[in-house]
Design a protein around this motif. Structure first.
Motif, mmCIF file in Angstrom:
data_model
loop_
_atom_site.group_PDB
_atom_site.id
_atom_site.type_symbol
_atom_site.label_atom_id
_atom_site.label_comp_id
_atom_site.label_asym_id
_atom_site.label_seq_id
_atom_site.Cartn_x
_atom_site.Cartn_y
_atom_site.Cartn_z
ATOM 1 N N GLY A 137 -21.168 -25.951 43.390
ATOM 2 C CA GLY A 137 -20.344 -24.528 42.833
ATOM 3 C C GLY A 137 -21.325 -23.824 41.806
ATOM 4 O O GLY A 137 -21.809 -23.887 41.333
ATOM 5 N N SER A 138 -20.463 -23.091 40.806
ATOM 6 C CA SER A 138 -19.835 -22.438 39.889
ATOM 7 C C SER A 138 -19.794 -23.553 38.053
ATOM 8 O O SER A 138 -20.016 -22.591 37.577
ATOM 9 N N ARG A 139 -19.395 -24.461 38.725
ATOM 10 C CA ARG A 139 -18.405 -25.069 36.941
ATOM 11 C C ARG A 139 -18.669 -26.090 37.134
ATOM 12 O O ARG A 139 -18.459 -26.555 36.387
ATOM 13 N N TYR A 140 -19.637 -26.767 38.359
ATOM 14 C CA TYR A 140 -19.923 -28.121 37.667
ATOM 15 C C TYR A 140 -21.520 -28.347 38.062
ATOM 16 O O TYR A 140 -21.869 -28.144 39.351
ATOM 17 N N THR A 141 -21.968 -29.833 37.566
ATOM 18 C CA THR A 141 -23.127 -30.120 37.505
ATOM 19 C C THR A 141 -23.488 -31.582 37.170
ATOM 20 O O THR A 141 -22.618 -32.186 37.203
ATOM 21 N N ALA A 142 -23.882 -32.081 38.662
ATOM 22 C CA ALA A 142 -23.646 -33.684 38.826
ATOM 23 C C ALA A 142 -25.271 -34.210 39.092
ATOM 24 O O ALA A 142 -25.909 -33.390 38.917
ATOM 25 N N ASN A 143 -25.282 -34.818 37.734
ATOM 26 C CA ASN A 143 -26.343 -34.961 36.717
ATOM 27 C C ASN A 143 -27.133 -36.533 37.107
ATOM 28 O O ASN A 143 -27.887 -37.018 36.827
ATOM 29 N N GLN A 144 -26.046 -37.840 37.588
ATOM 30 C CA GLN A 144 -26.952 -39.002 37.632
ATOM 31 C C GLN A 144 -26.051 -38.884 39.004
ATOM 32 O O GLN A 144 -24.135 -39.708 38.684
ATOM 33 N N ILE A 145 -26.707 -39.610 40.214
ATOM 34 C CA ILE A 145 -26.126 -41.287 41.191
ATOM 35 C C ILE A 145 -25.103 -42.104 40.776
ATOM 36 O O ILE A 145 -26.056 -43.077 39.903
ATOM 37 N N TRP A 158 -20.582 -38.691 41.808
ATOM 38 C CA TRP A 158 -22.398 -38.431 40.485
ATOM 39 C C TRP A 158 -21.417 -38.320 39.436
ATOM 40 O O TRP A 158 -20.499 -38.117 40.072
ATOM 41 N N LEU A 159 -22.140 -38.890 38.613
ATOM 42 C CA LEU A 159 -21.596 -38.595 37.186
ATOM 43 C C LEU A 159 -21.994 -36.932 36.671
ATOM 44 O O LEU A 159 -23.337 -36.626 36.944
ATOM 45 N N GLY A 160 -21.093 -36.536 36.287
ATOM 46 C CA GLY A 160 -21.080 -35.041 36.805
ATOM 47 C C GLY A 160 -20.462 -34.528 35.194
ATOM 48 O O GLY A 160 -19.320 -35.261 34.316
ATOM 49 N N GLU A 161 -20.765 -33.070 35.454
ATOM 50 C CA GLU A 161 -20.068 -32.433 34.274
ATOM 51 C C GLU A 161 -19.531 -31.695 34.674
ATOM 52 O O GLU A 161 -19.729 -30.070 35.432
ATOM 53 N N GLY A 162 -17.846 -30.882 34.503
ATOM 54 C CA GLY A 162 -17.386 -29.696 34.298
ATOM 55 C C GLY A 162 -17.235 -29.220 32.872
ATOM 56 O O GLY A 162 -17.352 -29.394 31.610
ATOM 57 N N PRO A 163 -16.026 -27.889 33.060
ATOM 58 C CA PRO A 163 -16.068 -27.035 32.072
ATOM 59 C C PRO A 163 -14.801 -27.567 30.643
ATOM 60 O O PRO A 163 -15.214 -27.629 29.909
ATOM 61 N N GLU A 164 -14.437 -29.167 31.446
ATOM 62 C CA GLU A 164 -13.500 -30.317 30.440
ATOM 63 C C GLU A 164 -13.994 -31.242 29.947
ATOM 64 O O GLU A 164 -13.171 -31.822 30.007
ATOM 65 N N GLY A 165 -15.166 -30.974 30.610
ATOM 66 C CA GLY A 165 -15.962 -32.641 30.367
ATOM 67 C C GLY A 165 -16.413 -33.206 30.836
ATOM 68 O O GLY A 165 -16.533 -33.395 32.370
ATOM 69 N N PRO A 166 -17.207 -34.436 31.355
ATOM 70 C CA PRO A 166 -17.184 -35.395 32.005
ATOM 71 C C PRO A 166 -16.457 -35.580 33.049
ATOM 72 O O PRO A 166 -15.098 -35.594 33.565
ATOM 73 N N VAL A 167 -16.709 -35.582 34.671
ATOM 74 C CA VAL A 167 -15.930 -35.915 35.962
ATOM 75 C C VAL A 167 -16.948 -36.774 36.746
ATOM 76 O O VAL A 167 -18.318 -36.565 36.709
ATOM 77 N N ALA A 168 -16.488 -37.390 38.064
ATOM 78 C CA ALA A 168 -16.329 -38.462 38.706
ATOM 79 C C ALA A 168 -17.022 -37.647 39.578
ATOM 80 O O ALA A 168 -15.561 -36.311 40.249
ATOM 81 N N ILE A 169 -17.489 -36.632 40.417
ATOM 82 C CA ILE A 169 -17.996 -36.094 41.527
ATOM 83 C C ILE A 169 -18.763 -36.855 42.546
ATOM 84 O O ILE A 169 -19.348 -37.458 43.229
ATOM 85 N N LYS A 170 -17.423 -36.374 43.790
ATOM 86 C CA LYS A 170 -18.255 -37.523 45.184
ATOM 87 C C LYS A 170 -18.500 -36.478 46.524
ATOM 88 O O LYS A 170 -18.261 -35.675 47.169
ATOM 89 N N LEU A 171 -19.843 -36.229 47.070
ATOM 90 C CA LEU A 171 -20.576 -35.150 47.414
ATOM 91 C C LEU A 171 -20.125 -35.611 48.697
ATOM 92 O O LEU A 171 -20.806 -36.774 48.934
ATOM 93 N N LEU A 172 -19.971 -35.298 49.569
ATOM 94 C CA LEU A 172 -19.909 -35.477 50.768
ATOM 95 C C LEU A 172 -21.081 -35.184 51.143
ATOM 96 O O LEU A 172 -22.133 -34.447 51.599
ATOM 97 N N ARG A 173 -21.633 -36.396 52.641
ATOM 98 C CA ARG A 173 -22.599 -35.900 53.588
ATOM 99 C C ARG A 173 -22.803 -34.787 54.605
ATOM 100 O O ARG A 173 -21.910 -34.414 54.513
#
Length: 413
Positions: free
Chosen positions: A6-14, A24-39
């Motif tokens: 999207g426009s707000r998050y970056t996925a950095n590491q699986i 993924w370990l990701g980064e958002g406007p408020e800091g580190p997040v976990a991002i579950k990217l569906l198939r």
């Protein structure tokens, strides 16, 4: 390699991979997040995307200390993702892999936490549908609780419901993880809040025993056991805890406790289990068996050693791994005549250390060896008796003439 979500998050590491997607370990406007990217195949399903958007309000509204909060749902081109809180710790499956089974106090405290999280979800009208150790995260930065337990949080809310869309499954299919499926799901009924209670009680049994009450072997056999078998008692736990387990593993959904009641009852039992060591019961046999159990019409398949691997963690630093207890496994619903056949006594039975499980390959091998030994011994006895008779007859005939040997009448004095 980093990628934009999207426009707000970056996925950095699986962090890990699962049957529904990649975490993924990701980064958002408020800091580190976990991002579950569906198939990708899920993201391209427009009906599923619509359901995903419909669930957004309910999932974003889940706010509880024992729930991994969903911060955002992203629909962007081919990307379909859940953005969640990042938990600094591990998952319950990893702890089970390391310790095999937990002390009762730790097991009860962890399950009480999850029950509290479920109570909040059920009050909001959300049914999890896939409660299992892989989806329970332990916050290692939180305070230690009874038995050295860390605060437990339930994750992956909404994923099972999203995957289980009418176009992807039929009434003849089951979506879920076999070991933790409630009987009513196996029988084709719609999942209600009670299915989460059944699954959580199964998790508690597994934390105490080191194995699930109805798992093992072919998925068809596992499904049948959920419907036909009664849970086998665990030796060494207080009767109050056992009765609670039995009630929550009841075949009838209405007989089970609500999540709020389960959490409260478990906390009342904590003083009763304080200081108790882990149970001393053997795990089920893991050596290969001759053939697996099957439901009618299914071919037998070899059962290999069950190796438990780590779940898909929402934690940093975890190695990527897939769970062998696949989430969203599509299975055929057994027919009524198959379920009526029973499970032939194959439920996992706690037993004395070192003793083989009845019905297992090792048990059958021991039984066969005993039969061979007994058969050999009987043959030896028969042979010995025959030799003795022959010797006795030979001794009688040794001094006789050929004529005497033909006539058995005694000689006259």
């Amino acid at each position: 390699m980093a990628r934009k979500i999207g426009s707000r998050y970056t996925a950095n590491q699986i962090l890990g991979r699962g049957s529904a997607g990649t975490v993924w370990l990701g980064e958002g406007p408020e800091g580190p997040v976990a991002i579950k990217l569906l198939r990708e195949d899920l993201a391209s399903d427009q009906e599923l995307v619509g359901r995903f958007v419909q669930e957004r309000t309910a999932l974003l509204g889940l706010d509880h200390p024992n729930v991994v909060s969903v911060r955002d749902l992203v629909v962007d081109g081919n990307d379909l993702a859940l953005v969640m809180d990042l938990v600094r710790g591990t998952d319950l499956r990893t702890r089970l892999d390391r310790e095999r089974r937990l002390a009762p106090a730790a097991a009860v405290a962890i399950v009480a936490d999850v029950a509290d999280g479920l109570a909040a979800a059920h009050a909001a009208g959300v049914v999890h549908r896939d409660v299992k150790p892989e989806n329970v995260l332990l916050d290692m930065q939180g305070p230690l609780g009874p038995g050295g337990s860390h605060p437990a949080l339930l994750t992956d809310f909404g994923v099972a419901k999203l995957i289980d869309s009418p176009r992807r499954t039929r009434a003849t299919k089951i979506i879920g993880t076999p070991d933790y499926l409630a009987p009513e799901i196996v029988e084709g009924l719609p999942p209600r809040a009670a299915v989460d209670i059944y699954a959580l009680a199964t998790v508690l049994y597994e934390l105490l025993a080191g194995f699930t009450p109805f798992g093992g072997g072919h998925p068809g056999a596992v499904l049948r056991r959920h419907v036909t078998e009664t849970v086998v008692p665990l030796p060494g736990i207080p009767d109050e805890l056992w009765q609670l387990l039995v009630q929550c593993l009841a075949k009838a959904p209405a007989s089970r406790l609500r999540a709020s009641e389960l959490g409260a009852r478990l906390r009342e039992l904590l003083p009763l289990v304080a200081g108790m060591p882990p149970l001393d019961v053997d795990e089920p046999d893991t050596e290969p068996t001759e053939e697996s159990e099957t439901t009618a019409g299914e071919a037998a398949a070899p059962v290999r050693e069950r190796v438990r691997r780590g779940a898909v963690p929402l934690v940093p630093g975890a190695k990527p791994a897939d769970s062998n207890r696949d989430t969203h496994t599509s299975m055929r619903v057994p027919a009524p005549d198959e379920l009526a056949g029973g499970a032939r006594g194959t439920a996992r039975v706690p037993r004395a250390a070192g003793a083989p499980r009845p019905g297992s390959a090792r048990h059958r091998a021991v039984t066969r060896r005993r039969r061979v030994v007994l058969g050999t011994a009987a043959a030896v006895l028969v042979a010995a008796a025959g030799v003795g008779t022959w010797l006795a007859t030979s001794g009688d005939d040794a001094g006789a003439t050929p004529q005497d040997s033909k006539h058995s009448a005694p000689a006259s004095p």
